[in-house]
Design an enzyme around this catalytic site. Structure first.
Site, PDB file in Angstrom:
ATOM      1  N   TRP A 199       0.857  -1.182   0.000  1.00 21.68           N
ATOM      2  CA  TRP A 199       0.000   0.000   0.000  1.00 21.68           C
ATOM      3  C   TRP A 199       0.903   1.245   0.000  1.00 21.68           C
ATOM      4  O   TRP A 199       1.903   1.293   0.711  1.00 21.68           O
ATOM      5  CB  TRP A 199      -0.911  -0.001   1.245  1.00 21.68           C
ATOM      6  CG  TRP A 199      -1.672   1.277   1.367  1.00 21.68           C
ATOM      7  CD1 TRP A 199      -2.759   1.649   0.630  1.00 21.68           C
ATOM      8  CD2 TRP A 199      -1.381   2.371   2.235  1.00 21.68           C
ATOM      9  NE1 TRP A 199      -3.157   2.914   0.987  1.00 21.68           N
ATOM     10  CE2 TRP A 199      -2.329   3.379   1.977  1.00 21.68           C
ATOM     11  CE3 TRP A 199      -0.393   2.594   3.202  1.00 21.68           C
ATOM     12  CZ2 TRP A 199      -2.336   4.594   2.653  1.00 21.68           C
ATOM     13  CZ3 TRP A 199      -0.397   3.801   3.880  1.00 21.68           C
ATOM     14  CH2 TRP A 199      -1.371   4.791   3.595  1.00 21.68           C
ATOM     15  N   ARG A 443      -9.860  -3.408   7.291  1.00 19.81           N
ATOM     16  CA  ARG A 443     -10.444  -2.067   7.355  1.00 19.81           C
ATOM     17  C   ARG A 443     -11.879  -2.154   7.898  1.00 19.81           C
ATOM     18  O   ARG A 443     -12.782  -1.497   7.398  1.00 19.81           O
ATOM     19  CB  ARG A 443     -10.431  -1.376   5.990  1.00 19.81           C
ATOM     20  CG  ARG A 443     -10.309   0.142   6.113  1.00 19.81           C
ATOM     21  CD  ARG A 443     -10.614   0.862   4.811  1.00 19.81           C
ATOM     22  NE  ARG A 443     -10.313   2.275   4.928  1.00 19.81           N
ATOM     23  CZ  ARG A 443     -10.874   3.223   4.209  1.00 19.81           C
ATOM     24  NH1 ARG A 443     -11.776   2.931   3.301  1.00 19.81           N
ATOM     25  NH2 ARG A 443     -10.542   4.467   4.377  1.00 19.81           N
ATOM     26  N   LYS A 476     -15.730   7.220  -8.870  1.00 23.09           N
ATOM     27  CA  LYS A 476     -14.500   6.559  -8.395  1.00 23.09           C
ATOM     28  C   LYS A 476     -14.934   5.274  -7.708  1.00 23.09           C
ATOM     29  O   LYS A 476     -15.587   5.298  -6.672  1.00 23.09           O
ATOM     30  CB  LYS A 476     -13.772   7.478  -7.418  1.00 23.09           C
ATOM     31  CG  LYS A 476     -12.497   6.884  -6.806  1.00 23.09           C
ATOM     32  CD  LYS A 476     -11.811   7.948  -5.944  1.00 23.09           C
ATOM     33  CE  LYS A 476     -10.661   7.415  -5.127  1.00 23.09           C
ATOM     34  NZ  LYS A 476     -10.156   8.441  -4.190  1.00 23.09           N
ATOM     35  N   TRP A 477     -14.583   4.137  -8.300  1.00 22.99           N
ATOM     36  CA  TRP A 477     -15.007   2.818  -7.816  1.00 22.99           C
ATOM     37  C   TRP A 477     -13.843   2.235  -7.025  1.00 22.99           C
ATOM     38  O   TRP A 477     -12.843   1.837  -7.596  1.00 22.99           O
ATOM     39  CB  TRP A 477     -15.360   1.945  -9.013  1.00 22.99           C
ATOM     40  CG  TRP A 477     -15.795   0.547  -8.713  1.00 22.99           C
ATOM     41  CD1 TRP A 477     -15.141  -0.381  -7.951  1.00 22.99           C
ATOM     42  CD2 TRP A 477     -16.963  -0.111  -9.193  1.00 22.99           C
ATOM     43  NE1 TRP A 477     -15.825  -1.563  -7.930  1.00 22.99           N
ATOM     44  CE2 TRP A 477     -16.951  -1.429  -8.683  1.00 22.99           C
ATOM     45  CE3 TRP A 477     -18.024   0.284 -10.013  1.00 22.99           C
ATOM     46  CZ2 TRP A 477     -17.950  -2.350  -8.972  1.00 22.99           C
ATOM     47  CZ3 TRP A 477     -19.019  -0.641 -10.302  1.00 22.99           C
ATOM     48  CH2 TRP A 477     -18.990  -1.948  -9.788  1.00 22.99           C
ATOM     49  N   ASP A 478     -14.018   2.178  -5.725  1.00 23.03           N
ATOM     50  CA  ASP A 478     -12.932   1.772  -4.834  1.00 23.03           C
ATOM     51  C   ASP A 478     -13.127   0.330  -4.376  1.00 23.03           C
ATOM     52  O   ASP A 478     -14.229  -0.231  -4.452  1.00 23.03           O
ATOM     53  CB  ASP A 478     -12.945   2.736  -3.631  1.00 23.03           C
ATOM     54  CG  ASP A 478     -11.597   2.859  -2.943  1.00 23.03           C
ATOM     55  OD1 ASP A 478     -10.693   2.065  -3.240  1.00 23.03           O
ATOM     56  OD2 ASP A 478     -11.466   3.768  -2.100  1.00 23.03           O
ATOM     57  N   MET A 479     -12.075  -0.264  -3.862  1.00 20.78           N
ATOM     58  CA  MET A 479     -12.128  -1.619  -3.279  1.00 20.78           C
ATOM     59  C   MET A 479     -11.011  -1.682  -2.253  1.00 20.78           C
ATOM     60  O   MET A 479      -9.834  -1.734  -2.617  1.00 20.78           O
ATOM     61  CB  MET A 479     -11.891  -2.641  -4.392  1.00 20.78           C
ATOM     62  CG  MET A 479     -12.129  -4.058  -3.977  1.00 20.78           C
ATOM     63  SD  MET A 479     -10.684  -5.068  -4.184  1.00 20.78           S
ATOM     64  CE  MET A 479     -11.329  -6.692  -3.953  1.00 20.78           C
ATOM     65  N   ASP A 548      -2.241   5.693  -3.077  1.00 20.07           N
ATOM     66  CA  ASP A 548      -2.641   6.663  -2.054  1.00 20.07           C
ATOM     67  C   ASP A 548      -1.472   7.548  -1.662  1.00 20.07           C
ATOM     68  O   ASP A 548      -1.647   8.473  -0.869  1.00 20.07           O
ATOM     69  CB  ASP A 548      -3.187   5.939  -0.817  1.00 20.07           C
ATOM     70  CG  ASP A 548      -4.657   5.604  -0.992  1.00 20.07           C
ATOM     71  OD1 ASP A 548      -5.284   6.151  -1.916  1.00 20.07           O
ATOM     72  OD2 ASP A 548      -5.176   4.779  -0.217  1.00 20.07           O
TER      73      ASP A 548
HETATM   74  C1  DGJ Z   1      -8.778   4.425  -0.739  1.00 18.70           C
HETATM   75  C2  DGJ Z   1      -8.556   5.366  -1.882  1.00 18.70           C
HETATM   76  O1  DGJ Z   1      -7.376   5.054  -2.536  1.00 18.70           O
HETATM   77  C3  DGJ Z   1      -8.572   6.785  -1.364  1.00 18.70           C
HETATM   78  O2  DGJ Z   1      -8.283   7.666  -2.398  1.00 18.70           O
HETATM   79  C4  DGJ Z   1      -9.895   7.066  -0.734  1.00 18.70           C
HETATM   80  O3  DGJ Z   1     -10.898   7.053  -1.712  1.00 18.70           O
HETATM   81  C5  DGJ Z   1     -10.185   6.079   0.352  1.00 18.70           C
HETATM   82  N1  DGJ Z   1     -10.033   4.724  -0.093  1.00 18.70           N
HETATM   83  C6  DGJ Z   1     -11.558   6.270   0.914  1.00 18.70           C
HETATM   84  O4  DGJ Z   1     -11.909   5.325   1.802  1.00 18.70           O
END
Ligand code: DGJ
Length: 733
Positions: A199, A443, A476-479, A548
């Site tokens: 990460w 998380r 923005k589709w996050d995981m 990030d």
């Molecule tokens: C991880 C993403 O990479 C961040 O930019 C942000 O959207 C956070 N998740 C939000 O929980």
């Protein structure tokens, strides 16, 4: 480009502009072997190529020990348990519990164009720009057929390969391992290049020598992962950009993978790439097919630079489908690092107003707008607007943002469920888990079993409702976690081994539906930063959040590793606040802007709270974005210097396809006492054209392309760390 079958010698010849790939069928049994992959050679010499293989095995003459033949033959698709003891391509268990399989030639066809793969991302081409060869191999004893397909594209030195299995028997066959690619070659002192990470430090380059046995990278985390990238390259000359042979391979897939090389007792190499065999077992019913994802094979005789440009062209022209591929993306401001969970509509509106004054074009509302989510403990799955924060609802907020003159984008993490959520209260069984075992939280969240139809429909329904509820132009589709506790109540006990792959297929199906229903939506994929930055996701979204870590100096390495394979236009890159939230470093605002220019470009800070000087710099940075983005998006990429080697500075270049404009980004990372100017040699220019040279808007002079490429440009050394210079070269009319 051409694909031919030379009947006399039973040879297949695949030719791109500069490369050739040669396979042949040998012996009565029809073993399909791979004999050559490299620079183009004269097809007339195909009999000669065939003669290079070791003595044949001809059962009727019985001149050679069978196992000795099988353990050396360069199989195009190796089976298991039949005398070849090297790495396997296919591993099965048939209805009798047996695992032997040997695939031999059955038939082939060659056609113009390229087929898609149902349910999977795949490169595309039409009858004008692509040709495909399909070779059917069969094991009549097991009753299984493999159809291997190879496609090539006009002007691109790459071969895209995939494999389909058909169960011809009357019983189920369990596929326990399916490599898309197996590829045998001689070991000529190659090193293996892979990308590793974690990460906030994704895609770091790693070179290692190839010892005997297996050397591999893999993910069995349910996504391509921060830790390893579904890519490998064999390189002859370290990371030379312009010399030495390079064989690069990229997997068009976003889930578990394996990529490796096996060095045999005879010093030959067997390279392989496919779905990771760990956590995989697929029950193939009679009459059914299984399609493996594509692998891209990319040979360059002149270093990594050519490999990179081939991948970029292939991805831009034959993989990314989004309308935005060829468009300038709106300059966005994202509130994540500005506010984290602590925001409401008033705060967003104040950011939007200030952003508008600076020339920013879109506001993206990140995590924390739904359910009761004020930290990461809760509410994933409850995709309903929290009106305590977003007063009057989403539509009202979006209208207000639009009235300010900004577009609006939103964040979602659709694949997840918080145990503290209304959704979990109603459907605890919707989370992926093994009955009787408390699933591991990461998380504070669990993963939804989107392979179950009702879960899939719920998730898609919420996404669709949210996107349709207001004028939302970006998602923005996050995981944010990886898979564990693999168990699905939707699958029988004989199919639990299918869950990881079915999960990825469900992600693809969700995104396919989304891009069909909302063709104008700009989709950005993300996974806790860049854990799902892979070719598979690019089929659905033209851009992916890189990491990030938005520190300009950390980004040098992250963006170098990412751009080794992926076009700059796909790399989510923002200017963030200082001290940087990940590493605590303070860098000049200009450097942050210059580094982010080589990606999608945007801001990740509270524009109402940064210094006046920084705020005043934003309009100039946005002007640069508009001036250079076309070049960055569509140009050829050259890596000119790497901080990894010289420990002082970094430089890369984007050049227009016609060679008339180039942008070199130079970063002096660490100042050296009593240092000297650095000579940067641009590439890809036209010898005879005269170029104006600009350094950060200062005119430096003019010189011919040939002079610039050979003599270079002198970049003045400065006091202080972390300074950047934009060098713009533009041909005089
Ligand atoms: C991880 C993403 O990479 C961040 O930019 C942000 O959207 C956070 N998740 C939000 O929980």
């Amino acid at each position: 480009m051409d694909i031919r079958y030379l009947e006399k010698d039973r040879i297949f010849l695949i030719e791109t502009d500069n490369t050739a790939y040669i396979m042949g069928i040998v012996d009565e049994e029809g073993f399909l072997g791979h004999f050559y992959y490299g620079d183009k050679i004269d097809p007339e010499d195909s009999s000669y190529i065939l003669s290079l293989i070791e003595p044949k095995y001809t059962p009727s003459e019985n001149k050679r020990d069978r196992s000795s033949f099988l353990d050396r033959f360069p199989f195009e698709y190796p089976g298991t348990n039949v005398g070849d003891y090297r790495n396997t391509g296919l591993e099965i268990e048939d209805s009798n519990g047996n695992g032997s399989v040997m695939l031999c030639y059955e038939s082939h066809r060659i056609f113009r164009g390229k087929n898609g793969i149902e349910g999977l991302p795949a490169t595309f081409g039409n009858e004008q720009d692509s040709i495909t060869l399909e070779i059917s191999l069969i094991d009549k004893i097991v009753g299984i057929r493999a159809v291997i397909s190879y496609s090539i594209f006009e002007g691109i030195d790459a071969i895209v390969r995939s494999v389909k299995f058909e169960n011809l028997s009357d019983d189920a066959i369990y596929l326990k391992k399916v490599m898309t690619m197996s590829f045998d070659m001689e070991n000529e002192d190659y090193q293996l290049l892979t990308l590793h990470g974690s990460w906030a430090r994704e895609r770091m380059m790693d070179f290692r020598s190839i010892g005997y046995g297996d050397t591999l990278v893999e993910s069995f985390r349910g996504e391509s992962s921060h830790q390893f990238q579904p890519f490998m390259a064999l390189v002859q000359n370290g990371d030379s950009q312009d010399s030495g042979k390079v064989y690069g391979f990229s997997f068009v897939y976003s889930g578990n993978f394996q990529a490796g090389v096996c060095r045999s007792q005879f010093d030959s190499l067997r390279l392989y790439m496919g779905i990771c065999e760990k956590n995989f077992c697929w029950k193939l019913d009679p009459g059914k097919d299984f399609m493996a994802p594509e692998v891209i094979m990319n040979y360059s005789s002149c270093g990594l630079g050519k490999m990179t440009r081939t991948f970029h062209d292939l991805f831009r022209n034959h993989l990314i489908r989004s309308l935005y591929k060829d468009k300038e993306r709106p300059v966005l401001i994202n509130n994540w690092e500005a506010t984290y969970f602590d925001f409401d509509s008033d705060k967003l509106i104040s950011i939007a107003k200030e952003a508008k004054k600076c020339g920013i074009e879109m506001l993206v509302m990140d995590d924390g707008w739904f359910g009761k989510r004020n930290d990461d403990n809760t509410s994933l799955g409850d995709w309903y607007v929290n009106e305590d924060k977003i007063k009057g609802g989403l539509k009202k907020l979006v209208e207000e943002i639009n009235a300010i003159g900004l577009k609006f984008g939103i964040w979602m993490e659709p694949e997840m469920i918080s145990p503290a959520s209304e959704l979990y209260e109603k459907h605890p069984d919707w989370a992926i888990q093994v009955p009787g075992r408390e699933p591991c939280r990461s998380r504070n969240q669990l993963v939804l079993d989107i392979t179950r139809e009702e879960v899939f429909e719920y998730v898609y329904g919420r996404i669709k409702d949210i996107i349709s509820s207001a004028n939302i132009e970006y998602l923005k589709w996050d995981m944010n976690r990886q898979l564990s506790d693999l168990g699905s109540t939707g699958l029988g006990k004989d199919r639990q081994g299918e869950l990881s792959h079915r999960y990825v297929l469900a992600v693809y199906a969700l995104q396919e539906r989304l891009v069909k229903d909302f063709p104008n939506l700009l989709l950005e994929n993300c996974s806790g930063g860049g854990a799902r930055f892979d070719a598979g996701m690019l089929y659905y979204s033209p851009q992916i959040w890189c990491s990030d870590d938005a520190d300009a100096i950390e980004r040098l390495k992250i963006q170098e590793g990412t751009s080794l394979i992926y076009p700059l236009s796909t790399m989510g890159a923002h200017v963030s606040d200082c001290p940087n939230h990940t590493v605590g470093r303070t860098t000049p605002f200009k450097t942050r802007g210059d580094v982010a220019l080589s990606g999608t470009f945007g801001y990740e800070l509270d524009v109402t709270r940064i210094s006046e000087d920084d705020r005043k710099a934003i309009p100039g940075q946005i002007d640069n974005y508009h001036k250079y983005n076309e070049l960055v998006r569509n140009g050829d990429y050259y890596r000119l210097a790497s901080y990894r080697h010289n420990h002082e500075y970094d430089a890369w270049e984007a050049v227009d396809k016609d060679g008339k404009r180039a942008l070199v980004t130079y970063v002096q990372v660490i100042a050296t006492p009593n240092g000297k100017n650095k000579i940067i040699r641009p590439a890809g220019l036209i010898d005879k054209l005269l170029y104006e040279i600009w350094m950060d808007d200062r005119y430096i002079g003019a010189a011919k392309g040939k002079t610039l490429e050979n003599a270079g440009i002198s970049v003045p050394v400065r006091q202080g760390d972390y300074h950047s210079v934009l060098i713009y070269l533009v041909a005089k009319e």
